[in-house]
Scaffold this motif. Structure first.
Motif, PDB file in Angstrom:
ATOM      1  N   GLN A   1       2.552   8.789  16.255  1.00 21.17           N
ATOM      2  CA  GLN A   1       2.444   8.884  17.573  1.00 21.17           C
ATOM      3  C   GLN A   1       2.623   7.284  18.195  1.00 21.17           C
ATOM      4  O   GLN A   1       3.164   7.135  19.175  1.00 21.17           O
ATOM      5  CB  GLN A   1       1.089   9.462  17.970  1.00 21.17           C
ATOM      6  N   ALA A   2       1.850   6.269  17.186  1.00 15.18           N
ATOM      7  CA  ALA A   2       1.968   4.925  17.430  1.00 15.18           C
ATOM      8  C   ALA A   2       3.318   4.259  17.165  1.00 15.18           C
ATOM      9  O   ALA A   2       3.259   2.942  17.315  1.00 15.18           O
ATOM     10  CB  ALA A   2       1.014   4.393  16.719  1.00 15.18           C
ATOM     11  N   SER A   3       4.110   5.024  16.445  1.00 15.11           N
ATOM     12  CA  SER A   3       5.210   4.562  16.004  1.00 15.11           C
ATOM     13  C   SER A   3       5.162   3.422  14.881  1.00 15.11           C
ATOM     14  O   SER A   3       5.859   2.430  14.806  1.00 15.11           O
ATOM     15  CB  SER A   3       6.218   3.929  17.048  1.00 15.11           C
ATOM     16  N   ALA A   4       4.161   3.670  14.026  1.00 15.82           N
ATOM     17  CA  ALA A   4       3.853   2.735  13.032  1.00 15.82           C
ATOM     18  C   ALA A   4       4.338   3.219  11.696  1.00 15.82           C
ATOM     19  O   ALA A   4       4.850   4.303  11.592  1.00 15.82           O
ATOM     20  CB  ALA A   4       2.338   2.866  12.973  1.00 15.82           C
ATOM     21  N   ILE A   5       4.351   2.263  10.773  1.00 16.05           N
ATOM     22  CA  ILE A   5       4.992   2.762   9.605  1.00 16.05           C
ATOM     23  C   ILE A   5       3.913   3.586   8.840  1.00 16.05           C
ATOM     24  O   ILE A   5       2.948   3.293   8.782  1.00 16.05           O
ATOM     25  CB  ILE A   5       5.187   1.241   8.583  1.00 16.05           C
ATOM     26  N   HIS A   6       4.589   4.559   8.035  1.00 16.95           N
ATOM     27  CA  HIS A   6       3.934   5.628   7.176  1.00 16.95           C
ATOM     28  C   HIS A   6       4.422   5.608   5.890  1.00 16.95           C
ATOM     29  O   HIS A   6       5.526   5.752   5.695  1.00 16.95           O
ATOM     30  CB  HIS A   6       3.815   6.862   8.120  1.00 16.95           C
ATOM     31  N   VAL A   7       3.624   5.247   4.994  1.00 14.07           N
ATOM     32  CA  VAL A   7       4.011   5.550   3.404  1.00 14.07           C
ATOM     33  C   VAL A   7       3.666   6.727   3.126  1.00 14.07           C
ATOM     34  O   VAL A   7       2.363   7.158   2.900  1.00 14.07           O
ATOM     35  CB  VAL A   7       3.588   4.205   2.404  1.00 14.07           C
ATOM     36  N   PRO A   8       4.502   7.690   2.799  1.00 13.45           N
ATOM     37  CA  PRO A   8       4.046   9.236   2.349  1.00 13.45           C
ATOM     38  C   PRO A   8       3.616   9.241   0.686  1.00 13.45           C
ATOM     39  O   PRO A   8       4.506   8.829   0.043  1.00 13.45           O
ATOM     40  CB  PRO A   8       5.161  10.006   2.534  1.00 13.45           C
ATOM     41  N   VAL A   9       2.331   9.603   0.597  1.00 14.99           N
ATOM     42  CA  VAL A   9       1.987   9.758  -0.787  1.00 14.99           C
ATOM     43  C   VAL A   9       1.354  11.123  -0.853  1.00 14.99           C
ATOM     44  O   VAL A   9       0.635  11.634   0.068  1.00 14.99           O
ATOM     45  CB  VAL A   9       0.933   8.503  -1.193  1.00 14.99           C
ATOM     46  N   ARG A  10       1.564  11.641  -2.019  1.00 17.62           N
ATOM     47  CA  ARG A  10       0.868  13.096  -2.258  1.00 17.62           C
ATOM     48  C   ARG A  10       0.385  13.017  -3.653  1.00 17.62           C
ATOM     49  O   ARG A  10       0.731  13.321  -4.626  1.00 17.62           O
ATOM     50  CB  ARG A  10       2.140  13.788  -2.512  1.00 17.62           C
ATOM     51  N   PRO A  11      -0.995  12.636  -3.556  1.00 17.29           N
ATOM     52  CA  PRO A  11      -1.939  12.614  -4.730  1.00 17.29           C
ATOM     53  C   PRO A  11      -1.798  14.119  -5.550  1.00 17.29           C
ATOM     54  O   PRO A  11      -1.832  14.951  -4.980  1.00 17.29           O
ATOM     55  CB  PRO A  11      -3.277  12.373  -4.302  1.00 17.29           C
ATOM     56  N   ASP A  12      -1.623  14.114  -6.741  1.00 20.19           N
ATOM     57  CA  ASP A  12      -1.829  15.339  -7.500  1.00 20.19           C
ATOM     58  C   ASP A  12      -3.167  15.246  -8.248  1.00 20.19           C
ATOM     59  O   ASP A  12      -3.265  14.691  -9.595  1.00 20.19           O
ATOM     60  CB  ASP A  12      -0.839  15.282  -8.466  1.00 20.19           C
TER      61      ASP A  12
END
Length: 368
Positions: free
Chosen positions: A144-155
């Motif tokens: 929503q803020a047009s910010a940088i998002h690093v997608p991580v998926r902890p297992d």
């Protein structure tokens, strides 16, 4: 609930008592380093450079996610040209504003404290970087803020995802020029964690396995864990937290020289006394010293004197020394061993290292 060191070399027990796969999760640390760096690069964290160097960097996170802020400050060192602080709360301090960068880190993306801080950061016009799973409430704030998002998926459990959460933050700091950390540094960190995983593997017997040996030292004692530098302090805090959460075990942590102004007095207290004639021995103090090659000369003197004080009083001592050229490597050397030791401690007490029923219950009661 009794400590039985023989359990640590019983392969059947190590498998049956760890149904959540905590040992496997710890062994995946090297893979997390590589995955975390790749996720940060692909997410374009280098775009932060276009926003200009911030006045301050604030890392928002709870538990393991909060530790990423401590690690960032330790790795950047005293020469960093701006303040780096970690927030583990609901409220941004009043001084944080549009010229500051808030890095919100979460293994689940739904901790109310971290989401609240991210929302406040957006409202104040701060720069925002989110490190969290896709589809989470925290990611929604970033989008929503047009910010940088690093997608991580902890297992696995969040506490086993330290490197997956930390590495993107270090990559971002490198892009901003706050620390020098090229691809070769991250590969050396991964290699160091792979080496620890090999030496601490379940099939390696206790007398040659540093993770099992440390667990055996810590068992039936009250560990007082000190770090001799910011890097070692972050590792000391990690070990204490892992003993608490994974081992369900009490621990105290500190950093020299501050620990020499308060915690050292425990060496003359009741837990420092051992009655060799007692029928049943109670828990006694153990001083666990985490050393770094980069120590202030006065801290080195305090460390050496503290160890002598402990030994003069027959307080058991464990010393761990960080290895590596880069501070992130040295941190990995200490943290990797700490994660194994806490897991083996739980297994030596026949405790499942994965569940955290009391934490779950506390959150449920708070939400009522």
């Amino acid at each position: 609930m009794t400590w039985e060191p023989g359990r640590l070399d019983d392969q059947h027990h190590l498998t049956e008592a760890d149904p959540g796969g905590m040992l496997l999760a710890v062994a995946a640390s090297a893979a997390q380093v590589r995955t975390g760096r790749r996720a940060a690069v692909e997410a374009g964290v280098d775009r932060l450079v276009g926003q200009g160097r911030p006045r301050a960097v604030v890392v928002a996170g709870m538990g393991t996610a909060g530790l990423t802020g401590d690690i960032l400050a330790a790795v950047c060192g005293n020469g960093v040209p701006l303040p780096i602080m970690t927030l583990r709360s609901y409220q941004l301090p009043g001084w944080i504003g549009a010229t500051d960068l808030v890095i919100a880190v979460s293994a689940t993306g739904d901790e109310e404290e971290t989401v609240s801080l991210a929302v406040q950061a957006v409202r104040r016009g701060c720069g925002l970087l989110a490190v969290c799973p896709p589809g989470s409430p925290l990611e929604a704030v970033a989008v929503q803020a047009s910010a940088i998002h690093v997608p991580v998926r902890p297992d696995g459990p969040p506490r086993a995802a330290l490197w997956l959460l930390t590495i993107p933050v270090i990559v971002a700091a490198s892009a901003l020029g706050l620390v020098t950390a090229g691809p070769e540094v991250f590969e050396r960190v991964a290699a160091a964690l792979e080496d620890i995983a090999n030496r601490c593997r379940p099939s390696s017997e206790s007398f040659v396995n540093p993770g099992k040996s440390l667990a055996m030292d810590l068992a039936e004692s009250i560990p007082m864990i000190w770090g001799s530098s910011p890097v070692a302090r972050a590792a000391a805090y990690r070990l204490a937290c892992q003993l608490n959460e994974t081992g369900k075990y009490p621990a105290v942590f500190g950093e020299l020289p501050e620990a020499g102004h308060n915690q050292v007095a425990a060496l003359e207290g009741p837990l420092a006394e051992r009655d060799i004639f007692a029928d049943t021995a109670g828990p006694t103090l153990r001083l666990v010293m985490l050393r770094d090659v980069e120590e202030h000369p006065q801290v080195t003197r305090q460390r050496e004197a503290s160890l002598r004080l402990a030994r003069d009083r027959d307080v058991p001592v464990s010393e761990l020394t960080a290895e590596g050229l880069h501070p992130l490597e040295r941190l990995a050397a200490l943290v990797g061993l700490a994660d194994y030791a806490a897991t083996y401690l739980a297994l030596g007490y026949a405790l499942d290292p994965t569940p955290v029923a009391t934490i779950t219950e506390l959150r449920a009661r708070v939400s009522q």
